[in-house]
Design an enzyme around this catalytic site. Structure first.
Site, PDB file in Angstrom:
ATOM      1  N   LYS A   9      -6.287 -16.102  18.695  1.00 38.95           N
ATOM      2  CA  LYS A   9      -5.343 -16.132  19.808  1.00 38.95           C
ATOM      3  C   LYS A   9      -4.830 -17.556  20.053  1.00 38.95           C
ATOM      4  O   LYS A   9      -5.362 -18.522  19.469  1.00 38.95           O
ATOM      5  CB  LYS A   9      -6.040 -15.552  21.042  1.00 38.95           C
ATOM      6  CG  LYS A   9      -6.423 -14.071  20.883  1.00 38.95           C
ATOM      7  CD  LYS A   9      -7.099 -13.538  22.140  1.00 38.95           C
ATOM      8  CE  LYS A   9      -7.369 -12.051  22.050  1.00 38.95           C
ATOM      9  NZ  LYS A   9      -7.953 -11.525  23.325  1.00 38.95           N
ATOM     10  N   TYR A  49      -0.797  -4.064  22.316  1.00 40.50           N
ATOM     11  CA  TYR A  49      -1.618  -3.845  23.513  1.00 40.50           C
ATOM     12  C   TYR A  49      -1.191  -2.612  24.307  1.00 40.50           C
ATOM     13  O   TYR A  49      -1.562  -2.480  25.485  1.00 40.50           O
ATOM     14  CB  TYR A  49      -1.625  -5.094  24.387  1.00 40.50           C
ATOM     15  CG  TYR A  49      -2.545  -6.183  23.851  1.00 40.50           C
ATOM     16  CD1 TYR A  49      -3.919  -5.955  23.696  1.00 40.50           C
ATOM     17  CD2 TYR A  49      -2.059  -7.441  23.500  1.00 40.50           C
ATOM     18  CE1 TYR A  49      -4.766  -6.933  23.205  1.00 40.50           C
ATOM     19  CE2 TYR A  49      -2.910  -8.436  23.003  1.00 40.50           C
ATOM     20  CZ  TYR A  49      -4.263  -8.172  22.866  1.00 40.50           C
ATOM     21  OH  TYR A  49      -5.104  -9.141  22.382  1.00 40.50           O
ATOM     22  N   ARG A  85     -16.854  -7.461  15.332  1.00 38.89           N
ATOM     23  CA  ARG A  85     -16.976  -7.468  16.799  1.00 38.89           C
ATOM     24  C   ARG A  85     -18.329  -8.034  17.231  1.00 38.89           C
ATOM     25  O   ARG A  85     -18.428  -8.676  18.284  1.00 38.89           O
ATOM     26  CB  ARG A  85     -16.701  -6.081  17.367  1.00 38.89           C
ATOM     27  CG  ARG A  85     -15.197  -5.765  17.312  1.00 38.89           C
ATOM     28  CD  ARG A  85     -14.811  -4.528  18.078  1.00 38.89           C
ATOM     29  NE  ARG A  85     -15.048  -4.600  19.501  1.00 38.89           N
ATOM     30  CZ  ARG A  85     -14.130  -4.899  20.426  1.00 38.89           C
ATOM     31  NH1 ARG A  85     -12.899  -5.222  20.067  1.00 38.89           N
ATOM     32  NH2 ARG A  85     -14.433  -4.884  21.697  1.00 38.89           N
ATOM     33  N   ASN A 112     -10.222 -15.755  25.329  1.00 37.59           N
ATOM     34  CA  ASN A 112     -11.466 -15.499  24.589  1.00 37.59           C
ATOM     35  C   ASN A 112     -11.298 -15.604  23.073  1.00 37.59           C
ATOM     36  O   ASN A 112     -12.058 -15.032  22.304  1.00 37.59           O
ATOM     37  CB  ASN A 112     -12.057 -14.151  25.005  1.00 37.59           C
ATOM     38  CG  ASN A 112     -11.081 -13.016  24.764  1.00 37.59           C
ATOM     39  OD1 ASN A 112     -10.029 -13.220  24.165  1.00 37.59           O
ATOM     40  ND2 ASN A 112     -11.423 -11.823  25.193  1.00 37.59           N
ATOM     41  N   HIS A 115      -9.166 -11.581  18.751  1.00 40.46           N
ATOM     42  CA  HIS A 115      -9.054 -10.126  18.872  1.00 40.46           C
ATOM     43  C   HIS A 115      -9.626  -9.494  17.612  1.00 40.46           C
ATOM     44  O   HIS A 115      -9.388  -9.991  16.512  1.00 40.46           O
ATOM     45  CB  HIS A 115      -7.584  -9.695  19.007  1.00 40.46           C
ATOM     46  CG  HIS A 115      -7.404  -8.216  18.765  1.00 40.46           C
ATOM     47  ND1 HIS A 115      -7.589  -7.282  19.760  1.00 40.46           N
ATOM     48  CD2 HIS A 115      -7.107  -7.512  17.634  1.00 40.46           C
ATOM     49  CE1 HIS A 115      -7.410  -6.063  19.253  1.00 40.46           C
ATOM     50  NE2 HIS A 115      -7.112  -6.176  17.964  1.00 40.46           N
ATOM     51  N   GLU A 126      -3.182  -1.175  13.992  1.00 41.74           N
ATOM     52  CA  GLU A 126      -2.911  -2.590  14.242  1.00 41.74           C
ATOM     53  C   GLU A 126      -2.551  -3.330  12.948  1.00 41.74           C
ATOM     54  O   GLU A 126      -1.650  -4.176  12.941  1.00 41.74           O
ATOM     55  CB  GLU A 126      -4.133  -3.243  14.902  1.00 41.74           C
ATOM     56  CG  GLU A 126      -4.408  -2.714  16.314  1.00 41.74           C
ATOM     57  CD  GLU A 126      -5.723  -3.203  16.908  1.00 41.74           C
ATOM     58  OE1 GLU A 126      -6.041  -2.785  18.026  1.00 41.74           O
ATOM     59  OE2 GLU A 126      -6.438  -3.999  16.242  1.00 41.74           O
TER      60      GLU A 126
HETATM   61  N1  UDP Z   1      -8.678  -9.176  29.292  1.00 39.15           N
HETATM   62  C1  UDP Z   1      -8.463  -9.846  30.502  1.00 39.15           C
HETATM   63  N2  UDP Z   1      -9.122  -9.400  31.631  1.00 39.15           N
HETATM   64  C2  UDP Z   1      -9.939  -8.325  31.624  1.00 39.15           C
HETATM   65  C3  UDP Z   1     -10.148  -7.639  30.398  1.00 39.15           C
HETATM   66  C4  UDP Z   1      -9.499  -8.080  29.260  1.00 39.15           C
HETATM   67  O1  UDP Z   1      -7.716 -10.816  30.544  1.00 39.15           O
HETATM   68  O2  UDP Z   1     -10.492  -7.967  32.673  1.00 39.15           O
HETATM   69  C5  UDP Z   1      -7.975  -9.630  28.075  1.00 39.15           C
HETATM   70  C6  UDP Z   1      -8.907 -10.359  27.096  1.00 39.15           C
HETATM   71  O3  UDP Z   1      -8.146 -11.388  26.465  1.00 39.15           O
HETATM   72  C7  UDP Z   1      -9.259  -9.248  26.119  1.00 39.15           C
HETATM   73  C8  UDP Z   1      -7.960  -8.453  26.048  1.00 39.15           C
HETATM   74  O4  UDP Z   1      -7.465  -8.496  27.387  1.00 39.15           O
HETATM   75  O5  UDP Z   1      -9.642  -9.753  24.850  1.00 39.15           O
HETATM   76  C9  UDP Z   1      -8.108  -7.031  25.591  1.00 39.15           C
HETATM   77  O6  UDP Z   1      -9.145  -6.402  26.337  1.00 39.15           O
HETATM   78  P1  UDP Z   1     -10.240  -5.482  25.622  1.00 39.15           P
HETATM   79  O7  UDP Z   1     -10.932  -4.716  26.712  1.00 39.15           O
HETATM   80  O8  UDP Z   1      -9.610  -4.700  24.515  1.00 39.15           O
HETATM   81  O9  UDP Z   1     -11.294  -6.551  25.054  1.00 39.15           O
HETATM   82  P2  UDP Z   1     -11.668  -6.951  23.539  1.00 39.15           P
HETATM   83  O10 UDP Z   1     -11.534  -5.704  22.692  1.00 39.15           O
HETATM   84  O11 UDP Z   1     -10.703  -8.046  23.146  1.00 39.15           O
HETATM   85  O12 UDP Z   1     -13.091  -7.447  23.607  1.00 39.15           O
HETATM   86 MG    MG Z   2      -9.837  -4.432  22.481  1.00 37.75          MG
END
Ligand code: UDP
Ligand code: MG
Length: 153
Positions: A9, A49, A85, A112, A115, A126
């Site tokens: 990211k 997204y 992951r 974070n 992705h 994706e």
């Molecule tokens: N995110 C955020 N606030 C939240 C949850 C998610 O800003 O409360 C952002 C964060 O960058 C995350 C992305 O949205 O990586 C996608 O969320 P997801 O639940 O898919 O998490 P991931 O699969 O990336 O762990």
């Molecule tokens: Mg996700």
């Protein structure tokens, strides 16, 4: 054999961590079969997204992801979706386990660093958003026979 989409990211590139992040996956033995530096367009961010469109964090997420270049990659290995992951760590950097990428390098909820696709269906969807089939190159490597045993389950 499985494939997954990795995005480094904007914060990962801006903080100069892209090489270290890629190295973590390479060291684990995951095969890099596609790589692209790009600006994420608002249109592609919306497609990627789409499952989160109703979430309160969605507008901020699109703004963040389109704010600076990202690195898109495809990795290939047995069970690569779960493996990647696990190496990434939990979503929130402040909560992620030490030793994971997010646990070691992020102290944020949104920023974070990475992705990773979360299921075979999402990985296929994706990967197709970011790469044409002719941009993926899965070549045999002599090391492959030392990464997994023929007896592995
Ligand atoms: N995110 C955020 N606030 C939240 C949850 C998610 O800003 O409360 C952002 C964060 O960058 C995350 C992305 O949205 O990586 C996608 O969320 P997801 O639940 O898919 O998490 P991931 O699969 O990336 O762990
Ligand atoms: Mg996700």
């Amino acid at each position: 054999m499985e494939r997954t989409l990795l995005l480094i990211k904007p914060d990962g590139l801006q903080r100069g961590l892209a090489g270290r992040i890629l190295t973590r996956f390479e060291e684990k033995g995951l095969k890099l079969i596609g790589l692209k530096l790009m600006m994420l367009s608002p249109e592609l961010a919306a497609k990627h997204y789409a499952p989160h469109v109703e979430r309160p964090f969605y507008p901020g997420l699109v703004k963040y992801m389109t704010s600076a270049p990202i690195l898109a990659a495809v990795l290939e290995a047995p069970r690569v979706i779960d493996t990647m992951r696990t190496l990434m760590g939990a979503t929130f950097g402040w909560k992620a386990e030490p030793g994971t990428i997010r646990g070691d390098f992020s102290n944020s909820t949104a920023y974070n660093l990475v992705h990773g696709s979360d299921s075979p269906e999402n990985a296929e969807r994706e990967i197709a958003l970011f790469f044409n089939a002719d941009e993926l190159h899965s070549a045999d490597r002599s090391i492959d026979t030392w990464l997994v045993s023929e007896d592995d389950q």
